[in-house]
Scaffold this motif. Structure first.
Motif, short mmCIF file in Angstrom:
data_model
loop_
_atom_site.label_atom_id
_atom_site.label_comp_id
_atom_site.label_asym_id
_atom_site.label_seq_id
_atom_site.Cartn_x
_atom_site.Cartn_y
_atom_site.Cartn_z
N TYR A 144 0.64 -20.27 -18.40
CA TYR A 144 1.66 -19.61 -17.56
C TYR A 144 3.03 -19.82 -18.19
O TYR A 144 3.49 -20.94 -18.33
CB TYR A 144 1.62 -20.17 -16.14
CG TYR A 144 0.25 -20.03 -15.50
CD1 TYR A 144 -0.24 -18.78 -15.13
CD2 TYR A 144 -0.57 -21.14 -15.32
CE1 TYR A 144 -1.51 -18.64 -14.58
CE2 TYR A 144 -1.85 -21.01 -14.77
CZ TYR A 144 -2.31 -19.76 -14.40
OH TYR A 144 -3.56 -19.63 -13.88
N HIS A 152 9.13 -18.22 -5.09
CA HIS A 152 8.06 -18.48 -4.12
C HIS A 152 8.39 -17.96 -2.71
O HIS A 152 7.50 -17.83 -1.89
CB HIS A 152 7.72 -19.97 -4.06
CG HIS A 152 8.76 -20.78 -3.34
ND1 HIS A 152 10.02 -20.96 -3.84
CD2 HIS A 152 8.71 -21.42 -2.16
CE1 HIS A 152 10.72 -21.71 -2.98
NE2 HIS A 152 9.94 -22.00 -1.96
N LEU A 208 -0.59 -16.17 -11.47
CA LEU A 208 0.67 -16.85 -11.16
C LEU A 208 0.47 -18.33 -10.85
O LEU A 208 -0.52 -18.71 -10.22
CB LEU A 208 1.28 -16.18 -9.92
CG LEU A 208 2.52 -16.83 -9.29
CD1 LEU A 208 3.75 -16.62 -10.17
CD2 LEU A 208 2.78 -16.25 -7.90
N ARG A 209 1.42 -19.13 -11.33
CA ARG A 209 1.58 -20.49 -10.77
C ARG A 209 3.06 -20.76 -10.63
O ARG A 209 3.85 -20.48 -11.53
CB ARG A 209 0.93 -21.54 -11.66
CG ARG A 209 1.45 -22.91 -11.31
CD ARG A 209 0.53 -24.08 -11.12
NE ARG A 209 -0.88 -23.96 -10.98
CZ ARG A 209 -1.76 -24.01 -11.99
NH1 ARG A 209 -1.36 -24.10 -13.24
NH2 ARG A 209 -3.03 -23.97 -11.76
N GLU A 210 3.45 -21.28 -9.48
CA GLU A 210 4.86 -21.57 -9.23
C GLU A 210 5.25 -22.90 -9.88
O GLU A 210 4.50 -23.88 -9.83
CB GLU A 210 5.14 -21.61 -7.72
CG GLU A 210 5.09 -20.24 -7.05
CD GLU A 210 6.25 -19.34 -7.43
OE1 GLU A 210 7.17 -19.79 -8.14
OE2 GLU A 210 6.23 -18.16 -7.01
N SER A 226 5.03 -17.39 0.90
CA SER A 226 4.70 -17.21 -0.52
C SER A 226 3.59 -16.19 -0.77
O SER A 226 3.71 -15.35 -1.66
CB SER A 226 4.33 -18.55 -1.14
OG SER A 226 5.44 -19.42 -1.08
N TRP A 227 2.49 -16.28 0.02
CA TRP A 227 1.39 -15.36 -0.26
C TRP A 227 1.81 -13.90 -0.06
O TRP A 227 1.37 -13.02 -0.80
CB TRP A 227 0.16 -15.70 0.60
CG TRP A 227 -0.64 -16.86 0.08
CD1 TRP A 227 -0.97 -17.12 -1.23
CD2 TRP A 227 -1.20 -17.93 0.85
NE1 TRP A 227 -1.71 -18.27 -1.31
CE2 TRP A 227 -1.88 -18.79 -0.06
CE3 TRP A 227 -1.24 -18.24 2.22
CZ2 TRP A 227 -2.57 -19.93 0.36
CZ3 TRP A 227 -1.92 -19.37 2.62
CH2 TRP A 227 -2.57 -20.21 1.71
N MET A 239 3.73 -12.81 -3.10
CA MET A 239 2.82 -12.62 -4.23
C MET A 239 1.99 -11.34 -4.07
O MET A 239 1.76 -10.59 -5.02
CB MET A 239 1.87 -13.81 -4.34
CG MET A 239 2.56 -15.13 -4.64
SD MET A 239 1.42 -16.51 -4.35
CE MET A 239 2.53 -17.90 -4.64
N PHE A 284 -0.06 -9.42 -7.47
CA PHE A 284 -0.82 -10.40 -8.26
C PHE A 284 -2.31 -10.37 -7.88
O PHE A 284 -2.67 -10.18 -6.73
CB PHE A 284 -0.28 -11.82 -8.05
CG PHE A 284 0.96 -12.09 -8.84
CD1 PHE A 284 0.87 -12.33 -10.21
CD2 PHE A 284 2.21 -12.06 -8.24
CE1 PHE A 284 2.02 -12.56 -10.96
CE2 PHE A 284 3.36 -12.28 -8.98
CZ PHE A 284 3.27 -12.53 -10.34
N ASP A 296 -3.27 -16.38 -7.40
CA ASP A 296 -2.27 -17.45 -7.51
C ASP A 296 -3.03 -18.77 -7.61
O ASP A 296 -4.15 -18.88 -7.11
CB ASP A 296 -1.38 -17.47 -6.27
CG ASP A 296 -0.54 -18.75 -6.22
OD1 ASP A 296 0.30 -18.94 -7.13
OD2 ASP A 296 -0.74 -19.58 -5.31
N THR A 326 -1.26 -22.08 -7.02
CA THR A 326 -0.15 -23.00 -6.76
C THR A 326 -0.48 -24.05 -5.70
O THR A 326 0.09 -25.14 -5.71
CB THR A 326 1.10 -22.20 -6.30
OG1 THR A 326 1.45 -21.26 -7.32
CG2 THR A 326 2.29 -23.12 -6.06
N GLU A 377 -6.51 -16.98 -3.84
CA GLU A 377 -5.92 -18.29 -4.13
C GLU A 377 -6.99 -19.14 -4.81
O GLU A 377 -8.09 -19.28 -4.30
CB GLU A 377 -5.46 -18.96 -2.83
CG GLU A 377 -4.84 -20.34 -3.02
CD GLU A 377 -3.55 -20.31 -3.86
OE1 GLU A 377 -2.76 -19.36 -3.71
OE2 GLU A 377 -3.37 -21.23 -4.69
#
Ligand code: ZN
Length: 319
Positions: free
Chosen positions: A59, A93, A117-119, A129-130, A133, A138, A141, A143, A174
């Motif tokens: 990432y 985020h 994605l990773r925060e 956040s979701w 995203m 995306f 994720d 995270t 997720e």
């Protein structure tokens, strides 16, 4: 097992390296003195993983270095099956505006739009956040995990579709984070031996429930004391013989498996939209063969077939 690497840094001034010189070996320090970066290890990691038959995710972020500087390496490993995703800058985020800006910079710098994605710092707001995203499109994720302690942040060791505002499942997957390298050293102050023991114990806990283990190992750390146990960790993963992949691969596999096969007599259809490239491995009895509409069939052995699903109108009859 899902292998992932956040790329926070690719270079640091020699003065910084010298300050933390106890964390590096003599040979690496000499190399650093002559200008080599000890923080730019994407190719080193990728080739060690390739030697074990693994692919992982890297990432990249735009706020700490110029993305153009990692474009070449991103192109190289992507071509061979590694997954390159976005490491979200601060503020992405919980703000669609900042997320869109980060995606734009990533796309301009690396030449494609990120799907994983990773925060940074595992920044996450369960109320926002979701949705941010999901709106950014995306695919997955990764995270949601603990930074300061071991364990499972939401009690899950499997991919899941998180709930949206109306409590219906979102499209985004997720892949909950199981273990981050900096938890061992930065937060828990483990020795290398203790860190290895913790990593193996967490892997065993996930293996016991046949779950997903998502590992985050910072790419800048693999030459350092502590971080260098990554090579031992991937060796023990290899010995386990489990499925190992990048975030993109795990998400694709999960989506593939979540399309139900609907059977009516001899006819099999799909109960949902199949992911691109879905292949069914079919074993038949009594000399029967599969016939498909919207797809193709290839014989792979005695009464074994690889059936490629062509689209949502896929249907298969075995007779
Ligand atoms: Zn980070």
């Amino acid at each position: 097992m899902c292998l992932t690497h956040d790329v926070d840094n690719i270079t640091r001034p020699f003065s910084h390296v010298w300050k933390i010189r106890k964390r590096f070996g003599t040979f690496d320090l000499v190399r650093a003195a002559f200008g080599a970066s000890l923080y730019d290890n994407t190719m080193l990691i990728a080739s060690a993983e390739e030697g074990r038959g693994f692919r992982s995710s890297f990432y990249f972020m735009s706020s700490e270095y110029q993305l153009e500087r990692v474009r070449h390496v991103s192109d190289l490993v992507r071509k061979d099956g590694w997954d390159i995703g976005l490491h979200g800058d601060f503020g992405t985020h919980d703000s669609s505006e900042k997320m869109d800006a980060a995606i734009e910079k990533f796309t301009a710098g690396l030449g494609f739009r990120p799907t994983g994605l990773r925060e940074h710092y595992l920044r996450f707001d369960f109320a926002k956040s979701w949705s941010v995203m999901e709106a950014a499109g995306f695919d997955y994720d990764s995270t949601v995990g603990n930074a300061d302690k071991l364990g499972f942040r939401v009690g899950l060791a499997a991919p899941f579709h998180p709930p949206g505002d109306d409590w219906n499942p979102l499209n985004i997957l997720e892949l909950p984070l199981t273990l981050m390298d900096t938890t061992l050293w930065g937060y828990l102050k483990r020795t290398e031996e203790e860190g290895m023991k913790d990593s193996l114990a967490m892997m065993q806990a996930v293996e016991d429930v046949e779950g997903l283990f998502t590992l985050l190992w910072h790419q800048e750390s693999v030459r350092m004391v502590g971080g260098r146990i990554y090579w031992k960790i991937i060796d023990s993963v290899k010995k386990k013989g489990c499925f190992v992949g990048s975030g993109a691969e795990v998400a694709k596999w999960w989506r593939g498996r979540s399309v139900p096969l609907v059977k009516k007599g001899n006819l099999i259809t799909l109960g949902g939209r199949p992911p691109d490239g879905l292949v069914l491995h079919v074993e038949t009895g009594d000399g029967r063969t599969p016939h498909v509409t919207s797809g193709s069939v290839e014989k792979t052995g005695a009464q074994r077939y690889a059936v490629v699903v062509g689209g949502p109108d896929f249907a298969m009859e075995v007779n």
